[in-house]
Design an enzyme around this catalytic site. Structure first.
Site, PDB file in Angstrom:
ATOM      1  N   PRO A 159     -44.923  -9.604  22.269  1.00 24.55           N
ATOM      2  CA  PRO A 159     -45.161  -9.239  21.078  1.00 24.55           C
ATOM      3  C   PRO A 159     -45.396  -7.628  20.720  1.00 24.55           C
ATOM      4  O   PRO A 159     -45.037  -6.948  19.933  1.00 24.55           O
ATOM      5  CB  PRO A 159     -46.463  -9.913  20.677  1.00 24.55           C
ATOM      6  N   ASP A 174     -52.630  15.357  80.680  1.00 30.54           N
ATOM      7  CA  ASP A 174     -53.417  16.105  81.388  1.00 30.54           C
ATOM      8  C   ASP A 174     -54.951  16.066  80.986  1.00 30.54           C
ATOM      9  O   ASP A 174     -55.249  15.089  80.166  1.00 30.54           O
ATOM     10  CB  ASP A 174     -52.909  17.637  81.393  1.00 30.54           C
ATOM     11  N   LYS A 211     -54.723  19.623  85.331  1.00 31.15           N
ATOM     12  CA  LYS A 211     -55.126  20.730  86.180  1.00 31.15           C
ATOM     13  C   LYS A 211     -56.458  21.260  85.838  1.00 31.15           C
ATOM     14  O   LYS A 211     -57.151  20.837  84.818  1.00 31.15           O
ATOM     15  CB  LYS A 211     -54.181  21.966  85.737  1.00 31.15           C
ATOM     16  N   ASP A 247     -51.982  21.922  70.856  1.00 33.70           N
ATOM     17  CA  ASP A 247     -50.621  22.175  70.375  1.00 33.70           C
ATOM     18  C   ASP A 247     -49.605  22.673  71.624  1.00 33.70           C
ATOM     19  O   ASP A 247     -50.377  23.447  72.509  1.00 33.70           O
ATOM     20  CB  ASP A 247     -50.238  23.274  69.407  1.00 33.70           C
ATOM     21  N   ILE A 281     -49.156  26.459  72.053  1.00 32.55           N
ATOM     22  CA  ILE A 281     -50.360  27.260  72.033  1.00 32.55           C
ATOM     23  C   ILE A 281     -51.240  27.363  73.332  1.00 32.55           C
ATOM     24  O   ILE A 281     -51.719  26.199  73.514  1.00 32.55           O
ATOM     25  CB  ILE A 281     -51.261  27.022  70.942  1.00 32.55           C
ATOM     26  N   MET A 312     -60.061  29.557  76.336  1.00 31.04           N
ATOM     27  CA  MET A 312     -60.360  29.695  78.062  1.00 31.04           C
ATOM     28  C   MET A 312     -61.036  31.021  78.389  1.00 31.04           C
ATOM     29  O   MET A 312     -60.937  31.741  79.275  1.00 31.04           O
ATOM     30  CB  MET A 312     -58.939  30.041  78.788  1.00 31.04           C
TER      31      MET A 312
END
Ligand SMILES: C[S@@+](CC[C@H](N)C(=O)[O-])C[C@H]1O[C@@H](n2cnc3c(N)ncnc32)[C@H](O)[C@@H]1O
Length: 467
Positions: A43, A255, A277, A310, A313, A390
């Site tokens: 309707p 790693d 490492k 990443d 990087i 590091m």
């Protein structure tokens, strides 16, 4: 099995939707997408259905459902009833039973000859998901998972494969041969190339394979390597692509920085090789890792090389890629969330901010004292946010050099360990005291040192409920 999943061709077929509300409109949409001629009996129409009408995608038969109204339009092949009125739904169902027309009454499985599944649409590939009408919400949840796992570009892939089907048939006579051919292709980088629209390269791969087969009569093993950024620790920070490639790999090289939960996401049968490492005592030499990847790929394996953060990087990913290129191994690199982004975000501050820092610099902080190539004079006067990767072992050198170059001793420093993991520790201190902090707190690797005024934003971003 409660229902047989079949895919029905309803192009140019008349289908009827009873109801003008949102549910009816969404069901109508499915029929429209599949090419049906859709009539609606209602309707009145609500917004979504009005939109279909204004776009000319439906015809509207104004009024309440009645056998007479249905008789005045073409006999429908399929009927959906999606109204709030149980009496109307019941009448539609009865009408369809009497006229042998398959019907679906929304949300009432007892009145359904067919059900509409949740759909993952990668046309021409379509995945239909059903819980037999028991829990549409569960089906939608599963659909959401599949949507994330199957890249949108799969449509293009299916098209490309479709175009080559005949060519492959002409080149490979046996069914088994064709199956092996497609399996070898559809498991590897061919998929990624096609899915991401690199059709030229994808077609090149296909053509090369066909030629190789014609020449040698067999498919040589074609392994490949994925250099995957696994992020800083939290498995949820992996990208969909990283997860997908990890799950199709035969061998995983990982790693020290890669979280065990991430390695667990690989296939159970995949071989796992630790190539980690530790600073100064390399357990596997860099060139040996690269050679291992080459050898494994040449044996026909898909090798996932998982790297923390990443790959490009401070990850030596590019060096590994160079070896792969030199050895003619197909490879892909998947970016990951680098530690700088993970550490600052999880410690509660940004790396740049209009009021504090317009730029950010990532620095390898492990250069030996005396032999430093870090331009501290430039850094100290730049206003950059400095992120030392590091850098813990060289903290004293970093501190002395920045102070010598005239940096404010009050400059905030963040020392962040094992960011994004349950063991994350972050300490905010000052430039003239952070070396002491590292010693007293017994900071353990992996840790990042961030220097810059932007760290002050942390106070502004602290949610009120933490105080
Ligand atoms: C060889 S670099 C690898 C960087 C990595 N490719 C990345 O993009 O994050 C290793 C350094 O990254 C930093 N790092 C990596 N993961 C980290 C984490 N979860 N928390 C803090 N620092 C981290 C530490 O400074 C560590 O010494």
């Amino acid at each position: 099995m409660d229902y047989l999943p079949i895919f029905v061709n309803i192009k140019q077929q008349h289908c009827l939707i009873v109801g003008g509300g949102g549910v009816a409109a969404r069901k109508a949409d499915l029929f429209i997408q599949a090419g049906a001629i859709v009539s609606v009996i209602a309707p009145e129409l609500k917004t979504e259905m009005k939109h279909h009408l204004s776009e000319g995608k439906i015809t509207w038969n104004i009024g309440s459902f009645s056998a007479e109204l249905v008789a005045s339009i073409s006999v429908p092949k399929y009927v959906i009833s999606a109204t709030d009125d149980q009496a109307v739904n019941q009448a539609v169902y009865t009408y369809c039973q009497q006229h042998n027309i398959p019907v679906n009454v929304a949300d009432q499985t007892q009145y359904c000859d067919f059900i509409l599944p949740a759909i993952v649409d990668r046309n021409p590939m379509t995945i239909a998901l059903s819980t037999g009408g028991r829990s549409p919400v569960l089906a939608r949840l599963m659909k959401a998972r599949l949507e994330t796992m199957i890249p949108a570009g799969f449509s293009k892939l299916a098209d490309l494969v479709g175009r080559y089907r005949q060519k492959v048939k002409d080149s490979i006579s046996s069914l088994g041969g064709r199956k092996a051919f497609w399996e070898s292709l559809l498991d590897g980088s061919f998929i990624d190339k096609a899915v991401h629209g690199n059709f030229n390269e994808a077609e090149q791969l296909l053509d090369n394979k066909i030629k190789q087969l014609a020449k040698t009569g067999q498919l040589e093993p074609t392994g490949e390597v994925y250099l995957i950024g696994a992020g800083p620790g939290d498995p949820d920070l992996m990208t969909f692509k990283a997860l997908r490639l990890l799950q199709q790999a035969d061998v995983i090289l990982y790693d020290r920085l890669v979280a065990p939960e991430i390695i667990d996401m690989a296939r159970r049968e995949a071989e796992r090789i630790y190539v980690g490492k530790k600073n100064k005592h390399h357990s596997v030499k860099q060139q040996d890792i690269a050679q291992l990847m080459v050898d494994l790929a040449k044996q026909g394996n898909r090798v996932a090389r998982l790297k923390g953060g990443d790959p490009y990087i401070f990850g030596r990913g590019a060096e590994e890629a160079e070896v792969l290129v030199a050895n003619n191994i197909t490879y892909q690199v998947v970016p990951g969330i680098t530690a700088a982004a993970g550490c600052s975000m999880y410690a509660g501050f940004p790396l740049t901010h209009r009021d504090f820092a317009q730029s950010v610099v990532f620095i390898a902080g492990h250069q030996q004292a005396g032999a430093s190539i870090i331009d501290y004079a430039r850094l100290a006067n730049s206003g950059d946010t400095m992120v030392f990767y590091m850098g813990v072992k060289n903290a004293l050198k970093i501190q002395q050099s920045l102070l010598e170059q005239g940096m404010n001793p009050n400059t905030p420093v963040a020392v962040i360990e094992k960011c994004t993991t349950s063991e994350q520790r972050d300490t905010i201190c000052r430039l003239d005291s952070f070396v002491e902090t590292i010693a007293t707190k017994k900071v353990n690797p992996p840790a990042l040192i961030i220097v810059g005024e932007v760290i002050k934003v942390r106070e502004r971003l602290k949610p009120k409920y933490i105080e």
